[in-house]
Design a protein around this motif. Sequence first.
Motif, short mmCIF file in Angstrom:
data_model
loop_
_atom_site.label_atom_id
_atom_site.label_comp_id
_atom_site.label_asym_id
_atom_site.label_seq_id
_atom_site.Cartn_x
_atom_site.Cartn_y
_atom_site.Cartn_z
N GLU A 319 0.83 -1.21 0.00
CA GLU A 319 0.00 0.00 0.00
C GLU A 319 0.86 1.26 0.00
O GLU A 319 0.50 2.28 -0.59
N ASP A 346 -15.83 -12.36 4.41
CA ASP A 346 -16.32 -11.03 4.81
C ASP A 346 -15.36 -10.37 5.80
O ASP A 346 -15.09 -9.17 5.71
N LYS A 349 -12.32 -9.24 3.89
CA LYS A 349 -12.62 -8.07 3.06
C LYS A 349 -12.68 -6.79 3.90
O LYS A 349 -12.20 -5.73 3.47
N LYS A 350 -13.26 -6.88 5.09
CA LYS A 350 -13.34 -5.71 5.97
C LYS A 350 -11.95 -5.23 6.37
O LYS A 350 -11.67 -4.04 6.42
N ASN A 353 -10.30 -3.60 3.32
CA ASN A 353 -10.87 -2.27 3.01
C ASN A 353 -10.25 -1.17 3.87
O ASN A 353 -10.29 0.01 3.49
N LYS A 354 -9.69 -1.54 5.00
CA LYS A 354 -9.03 -0.55 5.86
C LYS A 354 -7.65 -0.19 5.33
O LYS A 354 -7.08 0.83 5.71
N LYS A 358 -9.26 1.41 -2.79
CA LYS A 358 -10.00 0.77 -3.87
C LYS A 358 -9.19 -0.39 -4.45
O LYS A 358 -7.96 -0.37 -4.45
N TYR A 359 -9.89 -1.38 -4.93
CA TYR A 359 -9.31 -2.49 -5.67
C TYR A 359 -10.40 -3.05 -6.56
O TYR A 359 -11.60 -2.81 -6.34
#
Length: 459
Positions: A319, A346, A349-350, A353-354, A358-359
């Motif tokens: 990142e 899930d 993914k959470k 997302n932190k 975007k992806y």
Amino acid sequence: MPYKDTIYALSTPYGKSGIAIIKISGPNALKTLQHLNFKKHPKERVATLGKIYNKNLEIIDEIIVIYFSKNNSYTGEETLELQTHGGMAIINSIFNELSSFNFLRIAQNGEFTRTALENNKISLNKAESLIELINAESEFQRKIAIRNYNGELEQCYLSWRNNLINLLAISEAYIDFPDDLLNNMEIKKLNDQIKKLINEFNVSMQHFKFSNKLMTGINICIAGQTNVGKSTLMNFLSKADTSIISDIQGTTRDVVKTKIEISGIPVILHDIAGIRETSDKIENIGIKKGKKIIKNADILIIMLDANNLHDLNIFYTIEQLVSFDTKILILINKNDLLDINSNKRDIFKKKLNKIFVKYEDILYISLINNKFHKLISNTIIKILNHFISLSGTNLITNIRHQEKLEKSAAYLNKALKAVNLEIKSEEIRYAAKELGAILGEINSEEIFNKIFSSFCIGK
């Protein structure tokens, strides 16, 4: 460079082949046949079979000659095509003879096409499109090059050029007849037309970034920890044993790079060393090089072992390197080794997302299972098509054109800000001059030399 010389060159690649084509163009083209003792007089655009001989009257080869008059030739000069057998000894023997004729000389790079330009047989834009067509390696490159060669881009430039000439005529009229024509509404109308043209230029320049990538190749980088299947993915996408595969961590130590074509789009694929902490100096050099590739990637495929969904350190590292414009695809490999239910997905993914704003997608796959190969390919194609949509209908792929367009837009912006009509008119004139340079309306020896030096000698 003298353009009325008679020049010759090999138009086909040098080496063994079924046939070789030697092109001769200029006022003394037909004279060449006499000196090669070719007994027949070729009719225009008709294949004529006969023998050619050296100065000792020893036969060199039996060849086919095709003659083109000035009006019907590519160059606008009398032209011969000698179709010989493609042996290197034959080509060398013919060239030995041609080089001994004092009325001939070897052609320079792109000289046949430059002669065609000087004789108004083709436009400068068409000449530049021709080299793009010859150099096209992918289906996408070929399609763009042939559209430009057929004049689509040139028509766009001519339209802009005409608009600039009209703006110049209006501004000049305001200077010459201020009492009759000059008022605030007319000035606003002129500025609105300038704004419209600037906007069209800006749209094309923004599209150029993506269309140029599509012509030179989209950079795809495969990154991740060691032993997650990066090299296996590399070999699948390249359809070759490009990368070495083993169970030993750190097998890939350097950047493995290959050019491929995916759905007609040129792609430069990079398999980089697995990112990890290591005391191995050689491996660390490879990791540093890989991080540089990540920074310049257009598409970044990040791979993770399904057994290590809890370890997100690799994502934090990447990142910090990845560009905002980079398209990111997450592949969770070795999904066959354990069941990752929807709840686990899930949670993952959470957490992800932190880290990433975007992806594009997260795919749970197993590279050893062929049923996932199509899913991977289709997802990558979908991302590649995004670059096509960003390039719009823009056909500008030439950096020289882009630079001239930028300068033209800069002059128009100055014209827009200018209050004095004479200054406004002069800036519009400069803008038209820059656009004219794209079309070859300004006969610059330096520009021509740069363009035609990229051609092969036989073209």
